[in-house]
Design a protein around this motif. Structure first.
Motif, PDB file in Angstrom:
ATOM      1  N   THR A   1      -5.508 -39.617 -20.498  1.00  0.00           N
ATOM      2  CA  THR A   1      -5.310 -38.764 -19.323  1.00  0.00           C
ATOM      3  C   THR A   1      -5.066 -37.322 -19.734  1.00  0.00           C
ATOM      4  O   THR A   1      -5.617 -36.385 -19.136  1.00  0.00           O
ATOM      5  N   ALA A   2      -4.262 -37.111 -20.770  1.00  0.00           N
ATOM      6  CA  ALA A   2      -3.977 -35.755 -21.247  1.00  0.00           C
ATOM      7  C   ALA A   2      -5.229 -35.103 -21.823  1.00  0.00           C
ATOM      8  O   ALA A   2      -5.490 -33.915 -21.592  1.00  0.00           O
ATOM      9  N   ALA A   3      -6.011 -35.878 -22.584  1.00  0.00           N
ATOM     10  CA  ALA A   3      -7.246 -35.344 -23.160  1.00  0.00           C
ATOM     11  C   ALA A   3      -8.246 -34.972 -22.065  1.00  0.00           C
ATOM     12  O   ALA A   3      -8.906 -33.928 -22.136  1.00  0.00           O
ATOM     13  N   GLN A   4      -8.346 -35.826 -21.039  1.00  0.00           N
ATOM     14  CA  GLN A   4      -9.258 -35.533 -19.937  1.00  0.00           C
ATOM     15  C   GLN A   4      -8.814 -34.288 -19.185  1.00  0.00           C
ATOM     16  O   GLN A   4      -9.657 -33.505 -18.715  1.00  0.00           O
ATOM     17  N   ALA A   5      -7.502 -34.065 -19.096  1.00  0.00           N
ATOM     18  CA  ALA A   5      -6.992 -32.870 -18.421  1.00  0.00           C
ATOM     19  C   ALA A   5      -7.417 -31.601 -19.163  1.00  0.00           C
ATOM     20  O   ALA A   5      -7.710 -30.566 -18.541  1.00  0.00           O
TER      21      ALA A   5
ATOM     22  N   ILE B   1     -10.206 -31.314 -20.950  1.00  0.00           N
ATOM     23  CA  ILE B   1     -11.637 -31.168 -20.643  1.00  0.00           C
ATOM     24  C   ILE B   1     -11.827 -30.558 -19.258  1.00  0.00           C
ATOM     25  O   ILE B   1     -12.600 -29.609 -19.074  1.00  0.00           O
ATOM     26  N   ASP B   2     -11.101 -31.081 -18.287  1.00  0.00           N
ATOM     27  CA  ASP B   2     -11.248 -30.626 -16.901  1.00  0.00           C
ATOM     28  C   ASP B   2     -10.810 -29.176 -16.723  1.00  0.00           C
ATOM     29  O   ASP B   2     -11.316 -28.464 -15.858  1.00  0.00           O
ATOM     30  N   ALA B   3      -9.850 -28.735 -17.556  1.00  0.00           N
ATOM     31  CA  ALA B   3      -9.292 -27.381 -17.400  1.00  0.00           C
ATOM     32  C   ALA B   3     -10.136 -26.305 -18.070  1.00  0.00           C
ATOM     33  O   ALA B   3      -9.867 -25.112 -17.895  1.00  0.00           O
TER      34      ALA B   3
ATOM     35  N   VAL C   1     -10.717 -22.131 -26.351  1.00  0.00           N
ATOM     36  CA  VAL C   1     -10.103 -23.172 -25.525  1.00  0.00           C
ATOM     37  C   VAL C   1      -9.007 -22.487 -24.719  1.00  0.00           C
ATOM     38  O   VAL C   1      -7.928 -22.212 -25.227  1.00  0.00           O
ATOM     39  N   LYS C   2      -9.288 -22.208 -23.471  1.00  0.00           N
ATOM     40  CA  LYS C   2      -8.373 -21.386 -22.677  1.00  0.00           C
ATOM     41  C   LYS C   2      -7.213 -22.168 -22.071  1.00  0.00           C
ATOM     42  O   LYS C   2      -6.234 -21.574 -21.620  1.00  0.00           O
ATOM     43  N   ALA C   3      -7.332 -23.479 -22.049  1.00  0.00           N
ATOM     44  CA  ALA C   3      -6.242 -24.301 -21.502  1.00  0.00           C
ATOM     45  C   ALA C   3      -6.086 -25.525 -22.387  1.00  0.00           C
ATOM     46  O   ALA C   3      -7.013 -26.320 -22.533  1.00  0.00           O
TER      47      ALA C   3
ATOM     48  N   ARG D   1     -16.942 -36.385 -23.997  1.00  0.00           N
ATOM     49  CA  ARG D   1     -16.669 -37.472 -23.050  1.00  0.00           C
ATOM     50  C   ARG D   1     -15.699 -38.444 -23.716  1.00  0.00           C
ATOM     51  O   ARG D   1     -15.582 -38.499 -24.950  1.00  0.00           O
ATOM     52  N   LEU D   2     -15.003 -39.214 -22.897  1.00  0.00           N
ATOM     53  CA  LEU D   2     -13.947 -40.088 -23.398  1.00  0.00           C
ATOM     54  C   LEU D   2     -14.212 -41.537 -23.007  1.00  0.00           C
ATOM     55  O   LEU D   2     -14.805 -41.813 -21.967  1.00  0.00           O
TER      56      LEU D   2
END
Length: 308
Positions: free
Chosen positions: A141-145, A147-149, A66-68, A158-159
Protein backbone atom coordinates in the motif's frame (compact mmCIF):
# COMPACT_ATOMS: atom_id res chain seq x y z
CA UNK A 1 37.78 20.13 -3.58
CA UNK A 2 34.96 17.86 -2.45
CA UNK A 3 36.00 14.53 -0.99
CA UNK A 4 34.82 11.51 -2.95
CA UNK A 5 33.19 8.47 -1.41
CA UNK A 6 35.49 5.56 -2.32
CA UNK A 7 34.28 2.56 -4.21
CA UNK A 8 31.06 3.79 -5.80
CA UNK A 9 30.33 2.94 -9.43
CA UNK A 10 31.57 5.62 -11.89
CA UNK A 11 28.00 6.42 -13.00
CA UNK A 12 26.73 6.73 -9.42
CA UNK A 13 25.48 10.28 -8.76
CA UNK A 14 26.63 10.24 -5.13
CA UNK A 15 30.43 10.40 -5.28
CA UNK A 16 30.61 13.86 -3.73
CA UNK A 17 29.63 14.85 -0.22
CA UNK A 18 25.98 15.75 0.12
CA UNK A 19 25.32 19.31 -1.11
CA UNK A 20 22.95 20.13 1.73
CA UNK A 21 21.98 23.65 0.51
CA UNK A 22 20.98 22.21 -2.88
CA UNK A 23 19.07 19.37 -1.23
CA UNK A 24 17.27 21.81 1.06
CA UNK A 25 16.21 23.82 -1.96
CA UNK A 26 14.32 20.79 -3.31
CA UNK A 27 13.22 19.57 0.13
CA UNK A 28 12.95 22.50 2.59
CA UNK A 29 12.02 20.14 5.45
CA UNK A 30 15.62 18.87 5.47
CA UNK A 31 16.86 22.19 6.87
CA UNK A 32 15.39 21.36 10.29
CA UNK A 33 17.70 18.35 10.58
CA UNK A 34 21.02 19.98 9.67
CA UNK A 35 23.59 20.06 12.48
CA UNK A 36 27.30 20.83 12.74
CA UNK A 37 29.80 18.01 13.18
CA UNK A 38 32.85 18.35 15.49
CA UNK A 39 34.80 19.92 12.59
CA UNK A 40 32.10 22.57 12.20
CA UNK A 41 30.85 21.16 8.87
CA UNK A 42 27.16 20.85 8.04
CA UNK A 43 25.71 17.35 8.25
CA UNK A 44 22.64 15.59 9.59
CA UNK A 45 22.25 13.39 12.63
CA UNK A 46 22.30 9.92 11.12
CA UNK A 47 21.08 8.48 14.45
CA UNK A 48 17.75 10.30 13.96
CA UNK A 49 15.32 8.21 11.86
CA UNK A 50 13.34 11.30 10.82
CA UNK A 51 16.54 12.99 9.62
CA UNK A 52 17.53 9.91 7.60
CA UNK A 53 14.08 9.59 6.04
CA UNK A 54 14.02 13.29 5.12
CA UNK A 55 17.50 12.99 3.61
CA UNK A 56 16.24 10.12 1.45
CA UNK A 57 13.29 12.26 0.36
CA UNK A 58 15.72 15.03 -0.60
CA UNK A 59 18.10 12.72 -2.48
CA UNK A 60 15.28 11.08 -4.42
CA UNK A 61 13.77 14.46 -5.30
CA UNK A 62 17.06 16.11 -6.28
CA UNK A 63 18.72 13.30 -8.23
CA UNK A 64 15.84 11.09 -9.42
CA UNK A 65 12.92 13.52 -9.78
CA UNK A 66 10.82 11.63 -7.24
CA UNK A 67 8.74 14.52 -5.96
CA UNK A 68 6.73 12.57 -3.40
CA UNK A 69 8.22 9.77 -1.29
CA UNK A 70 7.29 8.54 2.15
CA UNK A 71 7.34 5.30 4.11
CA UNK A 72 5.40 4.30 7.23
CA UNK A 73 7.23 4.48 10.55
CA UNK A 74 9.29 1.38 11.25
CA UNK A 75 9.82 0.32 7.64
CA UNK A 76 13.26 -0.08 6.09
CA UNK A 77 14.80 3.24 5.00
CA UNK A 78 17.60 2.21 2.62
CA UNK A 79 20.77 4.21 1.88
CA UNK A 80 20.28 5.64 -1.60
CA UNK A 81 23.94 5.67 -2.80
CA UNK A 82 24.45 1.97 -2.13
CA UNK A 83 21.15 0.97 -3.72
CA UNK A 84 22.02 3.05 -6.79
CA UNK A 85 25.29 1.13 -7.10
CA UNK A 86 23.37 -2.14 -7.49
CA UNK A 87 21.44 -0.66 -10.42
CA UNK A 88 24.59 0.62 -12.16
CA UNK A 89 26.49 -2.66 -11.79
CA UNK A 90 23.40 -4.50 -13.03
CA UNK A 91 23.35 -2.23 -16.08
CA UNK A 92 26.96 -3.24 -16.79
CA UNK A 93 25.97 -6.90 -16.58
CA UNK A 94 23.07 -6.41 -18.99
CA UNK A 95 25.32 -4.52 -21.40
CA UNK A 96 27.18 -7.78 -22.12
CA UNK A 97 24.26 -9.24 -24.09
CA UNK A 98 22.82 -5.90 -25.16
CA UNK A 99 25.99 -4.42 -26.67
CA UNK A 100 25.20 -1.06 -25.06
CA UNK A 101 23.67 0.26 -21.86
CA UNK A 102 20.20 -1.30 -21.83
CA UNK A 103 17.13 0.88 -22.22
CA UNK A 104 13.57 -0.26 -21.49
CA UNK A 105 14.63 -3.52 -19.87
CA UNK A 106 12.04 -5.32 -17.75
CA UNK A 107 13.21 -5.99 -14.19
CA UNK A 108 11.57 -8.04 -11.44
CA UNK A 109 12.17 -6.68 -7.92
CA UNK A 110 11.59 -9.37 -5.30
CA UNK A 111 10.52 -7.80 -1.99
CA UNK A 112 10.32 -4.26 -3.25
CA UNK A 113 9.29 -2.98 0.19
CA UNK A 114 7.44 0.16 1.18
CA UNK A 115 10.42 2.23 -0.03
CA UNK A 116 10.33 1.07 -3.69
CA UNK A 117 13.97 2.10 -3.97
CA UNK A 118 15.23 -0.06 -6.85
CA UNK A 119 12.35 0.76 -9.22
CA UNK A 120 12.66 4.48 -8.45
CA UNK A 121 16.38 4.57 -9.25
CA UNK A 122 16.42 2.06 -12.11
CA UNK A 123 13.48 3.59 -13.96
CA UNK A 124 15.00 7.08 -13.77
CA UNK A 125 18.58 6.13 -14.63
CA UNK A 126 17.90 3.65 -17.43
CA UNK A 127 14.24 3.83 -18.35
CA UNK A 128 13.70 0.29 -17.09
CA UNK A 129 10.23 -1.07 -16.39
CA UNK A 130 9.82 -2.73 -12.99
CA UNK A 131 7.48 -5.27 -11.49
CA UNK A 132 7.80 -5.17 -7.71
CA UNK A 133 6.62 -8.07 -5.54
CA UNK A 134 5.85 -7.93 -1.85
CA UNK A 135 4.31 -10.18 0.83
CA UNK A 136 3.36 -7.31 3.15
CA UNK A 137 0.02 -5.67 2.35
CA UNK A 138 1.05 -2.57 4.32
CA UNK A 139 4.33 -2.24 2.40
CA UNK A 140 2.51 -2.73 -0.90
CA UNK A 141 0.00 0.00 0.00
CA UNK A 142 2.82 2.41 0.85
CA UNK A 143 4.69 1.59 -2.36
CA UNK A 144 1.54 2.09 -4.43
CA UNK A 145 1.02 5.47 -2.73
CA UNK A 146 4.47 6.55 -3.97
CA UNK A 147 3.57 5.50 -7.52
CA UNK A 148 0.22 7.28 -7.37
CA UNK A 149 1.78 10.48 -6.01
CA UNK A 150 4.28 10.81 -8.87
CA UNK A 151 2.71 11.48 -12.28
CA UNK A 152 3.79 9.06 -14.99
CA UNK A 153 5.37 6.56 -12.60
CA UNK A 154 2.60 4.01 -13.11
CA UNK A 155 3.85 3.54 -16.69
CA UNK A 156 7.22 2.34 -15.36
CA UNK A 157 6.38 0.51 -12.14
CA UNK A 158 3.70 -2.04 -11.26
CA UNK A 159 3.24 -4.10 -8.11
CA UNK A 160 2.20 -7.67 -7.29
CA UNK A 161 1.21 -9.19 -3.96
CA UNK A 162 2.90 -12.47 -3.08
CA UNK A 163 0.11 -14.17 -1.16
CA UNK A 164 2.07 -17.38 -0.56
CA UNK A 165 4.56 -16.50 2.18
CA UNK A 166 6.42 -19.76 1.55
CA UNK A 167 7.13 -18.85 -2.08
CA UNK A 168 9.50 -16.31 -3.57
CA UNK A 169 9.20 -16.47 -7.37
CA UNK A 170 6.25 -18.82 -7.71
CA UNK A 171 3.19 -16.95 -8.96
CA UNK A 172 5.14 -13.74 -9.58
CA UNK A 173 6.31 -14.58 -13.12
CA UNK A 174 3.37 -15.13 -15.41
CA UNK A 175 3.21 -17.38 -18.46
CA UNK A 176 4.78 -15.78 -21.56
CA UNK A 177 6.31 -13.01 -19.42
CA UNK A 178 10.02 -12.20 -19.72
CA UNK A 179 12.45 -10.20 -17.60
CA UNK A 180 16.00 -9.20 -18.46
CA UNK A 181 16.85 -9.29 -14.76
CA UNK A 182 15.61 -10.00 -11.25
CA UNK A 183 16.92 -8.06 -8.24
CA UNK A 184 16.53 -8.79 -4.55
CA UNK A 185 17.64 -7.49 -1.16
CA UNK A 186 17.05 -10.61 0.96
CA UNK A 187 16.45 -10.62 4.73
CA UNK A 188 19.82 -10.92 6.41
CA UNK A 189 19.24 -12.29 9.91
CA UNK A 190 18.19 -15.85 10.78
CA UNK A 191 15.92 -14.98 13.72
CA UNK A 192 14.13 -12.10 15.39
CA UNK A 193 16.67 -12.27 18.23
CA UNK A 194 19.58 -11.99 15.79
CA UNK A 195 17.90 -8.98 14.18
CA UNK A 196 17.46 -7.34 17.59
CA UNK A 197 21.12 -7.95 18.46
CA UNK A 198 22.18 -6.48 15.12
CA UNK A 199 20.01 -3.44 15.78
CA UNK A 200 21.57 -2.98 19.21
CA UNK A 201 25.06 -3.01 17.71
CA UNK A 202 24.04 -0.35 15.20
CA UNK A 203 22.48 1.72 17.99
CA UNK A 204 25.72 1.62 19.96
CA UNK A 205 27.76 2.53 16.88
CA UNK A 206 25.50 5.52 16.28
CA UNK A 207 25.63 6.59 19.92
CA UNK A 208 21.95 5.86 20.48
CA UNK A 209 20.38 4.85 23.77
CA UNK A 210 18.79 1.42 24.02
CA UNK A 211 15.21 2.73 23.90
CA UNK A 212 15.73 4.84 20.77
CA UNK A 213 14.36 3.91 17.35
CA UNK A 214 16.85 2.53 14.85
CA UNK A 215 17.60 5.06 12.15
CA UNK A 216 16.92 2.82 9.14
CA UNK A 217 14.00 0.83 10.60
CA UNK A 218 12.87 -2.49 9.22
CA UNK A 219 9.93 -4.85 9.62
CA UNK A 220 10.39 -8.50 10.58
CA UNK A 221 10.04 -9.79 7.02
CA UNK A 222 12.58 -7.20 5.85
CA UNK A 223 15.20 -8.13 8.45
CA UNK A 224 15.03 -11.87 9.09
CA UNK A 225 13.79 -15.26 7.93
CA UNK A 226 14.39 -18.81 9.11
CA UNK A 227 17.95 -19.69 8.12
CA UNK A 228 18.89 -16.11 7.23
CA UNK A 229 20.02 -14.90 3.82
CA UNK A 230 21.64 -18.21 2.87
CA UNK A 231 18.37 -20.12 3.27
CA UNK A 232 16.40 -17.40 1.47
CA UNK A 233 18.77 -17.17 -1.51
CA UNK A 234 19.13 -20.95 -1.76
CA UNK A 235 15.34 -21.23 -1.96
CA UNK A 236 15.30 -18.50 -4.60
CA UNK A 237 17.98 -20.35 -6.57
CA UNK A 238 15.96 -23.59 -6.43
CA UNK A 239 12.79 -21.79 -7.60
CA UNK A 240 14.68 -19.93 -10.34
CA UNK A 241 15.28 -23.16 -12.29
CA UNK A 242 11.63 -23.20 -13.30
CA UNK A 243 11.90 -19.71 -14.80
CA UNK A 244 15.32 -20.04 -16.44
CA UNK A 245 13.91 -19.31 -19.92
CA UNK A 246 11.89 -16.29 -18.77
CA UNK A 247 14.54 -14.41 -16.77
CA UNK A 248 17.93 -13.72 -18.33
CA UNK A 249 19.79 -12.83 -15.11
CA UNK A 250 18.72 -13.65 -11.56
CA UNK A 251 20.57 -11.50 -9.01
CA UNK A 252 20.61 -11.01 -5.25
CA UNK A 253 22.55 -8.98 -2.73
CA UNK A 254 24.74 -11.09 -0.43
CA UNK A 255 25.64 -9.21 2.75
CA UNK A 256 28.33 -11.61 3.99
CA UNK A 257 31.13 -12.78 1.74
CA UNK A 258 31.60 -15.98 3.74
CA UNK A 259 28.12 -17.07 2.65
CA UNK A 260 29.21 -17.25 -0.99
CA UNK A 261 30.63 -20.83 -1.06
CA UNK A 262 27.28 -22.28 0.10
CA UNK A 263 25.46 -20.25 -2.55
CA UNK A 264 27.89 -21.24 -5.29
CA UNK A 265 27.29 -24.87 -4.35
CA UNK A 266 23.53 -24.36 -4.65
CA UNK A 267 23.99 -22.71 -8.06
CA UNK A 268 26.07 -25.64 -9.31
CA UNK A 269 23.38 -28.03 -8.09
CA UNK A 270 20.70 -25.96 -9.83
CA UNK A 271 22.57 -26.11 -13.13
CA UNK A 272 23.35 -22.41 -13.60
CA UNK A 273 25.25 -21.88 -16.85
CA UNK A 274 27.12 -18.80 -15.66
CA UNK A 275 27.60 -17.16 -12.26
CA UNK A 276 28.95 -13.62 -11.74
CA UNK A 277 29.89 -11.76 -8.58
CA UNK A 278 29.83 -7.94 -8.52
CA UNK A 279 31.73 -6.31 -5.65
CA UNK A 280 30.52 -2.93 -4.37
CA UNK A 281 31.80 -0.51 -1.73
CA UNK A 282 30.59 2.67 -0.08
CA UNK A 283 33.18 4.12 2.26
CA UNK A 284 34.13 1.32 4.66
CA UNK A 285 31.02 -0.73 3.87
CA UNK A 286 31.62 -3.65 1.53
CA UNK A 287 28.79 -5.42 -0.27
CA UNK A 288 28.21 -7.53 -3.33
CA UNK A 289 25.60 -9.19 -5.45
CA UNK A 290 25.68 -12.49 -7.26
CA UNK A 291 24.06 -13.10 -10.62
CA UNK A 292 23.24 -16.37 -12.31
CA UNK A 293 21.70 -17.43 -15.59
CA UNK A 294 20.47 -20.63 -17.18
CA UNK A 295 21.02 -19.23 -20.69
CA UNK A 296 24.30 -19.52 -22.56
CA UNK A 297 25.80 -16.50 -24.34
CA UNK A 298 24.02 -17.13 -27.63
CA UNK A 299 20.64 -17.57 -25.92
CA UNK A 300 21.17 -14.36 -23.93
CA UNK A 301 21.76 -12.43 -27.16
CA UNK A 302 18.59 -13.90 -28.64
CA UNK A 303 16.72 -13.08 -25.44
CA UNK A 304 17.69 -9.39 -25.79
CA UNK A 305 16.90 -9.37 -29.52
CA UNK A 306 13.40 -10.74 -28.81
CA UNK A 307 12.82 -8.13 -26.09
CA UNK A 308 13.61 -5.35 -28.55
Amino acid sequence: MKAQKPGLHPRNRHHDRYDLPALCKDTPALAAFIVANPAGEQTINFADPDAVKTLNQALLAHFYQVKAWNIPDGFLCPPVPGRADYMHHLADLLTEANGSLPQNASVLDIGTGANLIYPLIGSHEYGWRFTGTEVSAEALTAAQAIIDANPGMSRQIRLRRQKDEQAILAGMIHKNEFFEAMVCNPPFHDSAESAREGNERKRRNLGQQKHETLNFGGQNQELWCEGGEVAFIRKMIAESREYGRQVMWFTSLVSRGDNLPMLYSALTEAGAVKVVKKEMAQGQKQSRFIAWTFLDEDKRRRFVARAR
